[in-house]
Structures are given as C-alpha cells and as structure tokens.
Motif scaffolding. Structure first.
Motif, PDB file in Angstrom:
ATOM      1  N   ILE A  47       0.998  -1.089   0.035  1.00 34.43           N
ATOM      2  CA  ILE A  47       0.121   0.067   0.104  1.00 34.43           C
ATOM      3  C   ILE A  47       0.849   1.207   0.121  1.00 34.43           C
ATOM      4  CG2 ILE A  47      -1.622   1.435   1.320  1.00 34.43           C
ATOM      5  CD1 ILE A  47      -2.592  -1.399   2.256  1.00 34.43           C
ATOM      6  N   ASN A 116      -1.693   4.391   5.620  1.00 36.43           N
ATOM      7  CA  ASN A 116      -1.718   3.422   6.669  1.00 36.43           C
ATOM      8  C   ASN A 116      -1.997   3.845   7.998  1.00 36.43           C
ATOM      9  OD1 ASN A 116      -1.560   1.446   4.767  1.00 36.43           O
ATOM     10  ND2 ASN A 116       0.630   0.915   5.065  1.00 36.43           N
ATOM     11  N   HIS A 120      -6.147   3.547   4.501  1.00 32.02           N
ATOM     12  CA  HIS A 120      -5.024   3.522   3.598  1.00 32.02           C
ATOM     13  C   HIS A 120      -4.536   4.683   3.624  1.00 32.02           C
ATOM     14  CE1 HIS A 120      -6.740  -0.592   1.949  1.00 32.02           C
ATOM     15  NE2 HIS A 120      -6.022  -0.890   3.026  1.00 32.02           N
TER      16      HIS A 120
END
Lengths: 271, 167
Positions: A47, A116, A120
């Motif tokens: 991510i 995060n 996200h």
C-alpha cells in the motif's frame, strides 16, 4: 526533513481573531486490500509503495509548493515523528506504531497524506482562518490525481468505504481550530459543547481525538459524512455553524471588555 | 493482493514446489474453498450453520457468530473495537451496520456525495434513481400526486434503460 519556517496555515486568514485554521480531511481505502488493521505487513508495504508511485504520477502543478516530502515513518527517528505530530501533519496514532507507514508532506506544511493510518489514505489540507473552498478544491484535485492510478473502495449505497463505519460516505471531515478564551472565561463553553452535540459536531482539544484543550484552543469538526453532498456539508459548516460560534465568542469578549477589562489585559485576546 | 481467479482480495497464500518448480497461489475465500484448501480462520459451512442454529435455539445473537468472508473478521471483534476489516465487511454485516450507521449519521443511510470517476455512469445512474425514489416517497407523503406521477415516470424510464439497483 526540511520545512519552511512556519506552516502557512498559521498566517492571518478570514475571521482569524477566532478561527486559527480550517482543515479538510479525506479518508480513502484501496479496493483490493483489507483495511489497515487486518492487512499483513506485506500488504501494508505494498500500500505504501503503490501510494508513493501514484503520488509521483500525480499532477501537483497547481499546488503552492509543487512537491511533497516523503517520509517512511518506520525509518524516521522519534524526534522526526514527534515533530510531525506537533505540526499536525500526522496523528499521534500514526506516529505511535512502527509498522509500514508513511506520510507525504507539502513543504509549506499546508497538505499531508498519511499512509496506513486507520485508513489506507488520510489526506488533509490546512488553511489559515475560516476558509474551506480553496482547501476542498486542493484536496479534491490530489484525490482525483491519485485515483487515476489507485482504485478506491466504494459502494453505491454507502459511498467511500472506511475502516470505521462512522466515516463512511464522503469520508470527509471539515474542522476548525478555534481560540475561545471568551467563552471559556464566561463559562459559556459548556453551552456551546451541548449545542455542538445536537448539531452532530465533535469538540476536541488541540491535538484532536483524545486530547485536552490547551491554550483555550478547541478543534470543532462535523460528524456527518452520509446523506449529504460534500458541498452541502461544507456550506452548512462554514456558512451556518461556525459563524455562530465566532459571533458568540466575539460577544463574550466584548462583554468581558466592558465588565472586566483588567482580566483581559492579562489574557491575549483581540477584540 | 487480488485473487488469482477473480478481483476479490486474496486471503489464502500458498507456495507449492513440485519437481523443483515453485508455484505461488493467491486465492480469495470462495476460490480457496473450491480448491479444497483449508482456511485457518474459517469454519466449514456446515459447522457454521450448526453454530448458527444452536445459537438461535439458545436465543443468543446470531450476529455474534458471523465472520467476514473477505478478511475473516468476526463480528464480535467489530463490536469490541468498532473497526471493520475490509470493504466486504459492509456487505457481510449489512444488517448489523444499517442501524448503527443510520444512528451515527442522523438517520441517513445512502450516499449522495461524489463518486469515483472510475466507477462510471452506472453508479451515477443508481444515485439518481435513489434520489428520485426518495423524492417520490416525500411527494406521496405530502399528497402531491401530480409530482409523484412525474417522478414515477422518470424512475420507470431510468430503470428500463439499465440494470436494477444493487440494494
């Protein structure tokens, strides 16, 4: 990390005798991954890396500083992370753990993108005084830029999907940092807090959730993210709700000035 | 990471080495079950049903036994922490989430804000249908029957020219 002297959001802006700054915060998640709390370390790293790639392909030419400083928080020192928290560029929650997390920060500190945190992506834009249009337009541009590479988790019924269901819908929160010594001294602040609850607003301290008010500063934010468009929510907050609190604070200051000018001479209040 | 066979998130990751050749498998819960791969966090469906029935007979809340297919999050963990595990949780726990979200959002339970540009016209059309349906309800409640008839015609037209609403 190298920032300019002070964040531009500390400049003078509309109504800045009461409203220190305005902030728009947007939560987004990628469709193909579990939310951060259920993601593996590998997925968190992926991510971070996808976001960095998407940001590098994002057109930031309309941005005031035209570039973002990227910080991998798992490699940052405690002091650097503390600095980012103090400058409101990351949350305390974001700074606490050493998992794969990152933040991209505009050099003038007016924008940051947390990667995060609870979601996200947590994108925020800060401006001086009470002004949301420009901040909302900037955040939307960057969000759309990232979207050309990333697919957001979205449902036609619920809108943008977020780890905490209370953020679902627009995923946007509008908030202001207000200096309210007048309401605090006159003890009217409790009445404001009660009204705020009825209006679905959260009243928090200087560092947001879980923090105490310091220096008579309060963070007030909208709690509604579903059932109204972004423009409707922004207009309600900026044109109807916050001006009422601003007026209330000014009235309290005027009243104190008449009744107890000596008290005000020892307090930094502009009337 | 996506499942090798569909677009859902992969929840099972397996590395098989046969004859010196390494093969990686990344599968979602459905395809892992089809492949006969055991999932540590999930129970076989028959056990789940037995538990569901047992809990019903004991008058416990069956939602407590629910887990998300996408990420394995048990509903009871969501109740403890208030954080969902993945986008699929919104579908799996829809019945439990509806009243919670509605309460937190001043009665609202439908998104009317912006949509991702990648989602295209179909979502846009669904949102318009939803708004028209809400307007129709209000018009009927206010006994504005001419307006209600206009809205019903618009809705019929939109529904004829595309798939039905998802929910």
């Amino acid at each position: 990390m190298a920032f300019e002297d002070l964040g531009t959001w500390l400049d003078v802006g509309p109504d800045s005798d009461v409203v220190v700054s305005s902030r728009v915060r947007m939560a987004r998640n990628m469709a193909c991954f579990p939310f951060v709390n259920r993601a593996t370390q590998g997925q968190c790293q992926e991510i971070v890396s996808l976001t960095r790639q998407a940001l590098s392909e994002c057109d930031l030419s309309n941005e005031p500083t035209n570039e973002m400083i990227w910080v991998d928080l798992d490699q940052a020192s405690d002091r650097e992370r503390m600095l980012l928290v103090e400058r409101h560029l990351i949350s305390r929650h974001h700074a606490e753990t050493r998992a794969s997390k990152a933040v991209a920060v505009a050099r003038d500190e007016s924008m940051s993108l947390m990667v995060n945190e609870e979601d996200h992506l947590r994108l925020q834009v800060l401006t001086a005084g009470l002004q949301f249009e420009q901040a909302f337009s900037r955040i939307s541009q960057v969000e759309k830029g990232l979207e050309s590479t990333l697919e957001y988790a979205f449902s036609p019924r619920w809108g943008y999907l977020t780890a905490c269901p209370t953020n679902v819908g627009t995923g946007i929160r509008f908030s202001v940092m207000m200096h309210l010594p007048g309401l605090l001294i006159t003890r009217e602040i409790e009445r404001v807090k009660r009204s705020a609850k009825d209006l679905h607003l959260a009243v928090r301290g200087y560092y947001g959730e879980g923090s105490e008010s310091t220096g008579d500063l309060f963070q007030i934010s909208n709690q509604i993210t579903l059932g109204q468009s972004e423009d409707e929510l922004m207009a309600e907050f900026q044109q109807r709700i916050i001006p009422r609190i601003v007026d209330y604070e000014r009235q309290a200051r005027q009243m104190l000035l008449k009744k107890n000018p000596l008290l005000l001479s020892s307090t930094k209040i502009s009337c | 990471m996506k499942c090798d066979k569909c677009d859902k998130p992969a929840v099972v990751h397996e590395v098989v080495i046969r004859g010196g050749v390494k093969k990686e498998l990344h599968l979602c819960a459905d395809h892992a079950m089809q492949e006969g791969i055991a999932m540590p966090q999930q129970q076989p469906i028959d056990q789940l049903l037995t538990k569901f029935v047992t809990s019903k007979s004991n008058e416990k809340n069956p939602a407590e036994e629910l887990s998300c297919d996408g990420c394995g999050l048990p509903f009871r963990e969501f109740r403890k922490r208030g954080i969902l595990g993945c986008p699929d949780c919104y579908e799996v726990f829809v019945e439990q989430l509806e009243p919670l979200i509605s309460r937190a959002q001043n009665g609202a339970c439908h998104h009317t804000g912006s949509i991702p540009s990648q989602a295209g016209a179909s979502i846009d059309r669904q949102l318009i249908i939803r708004q028209l349906a809400d307007e129709l309800d209000s018009a009927v409640a206010a006994e504005q029957y001419e307006r209600a008839a206009e809205l019903r015609d618009q809705l019929d037209h939109l529904k004829l020219h595309g798939p039905e609403l998802e929910d």
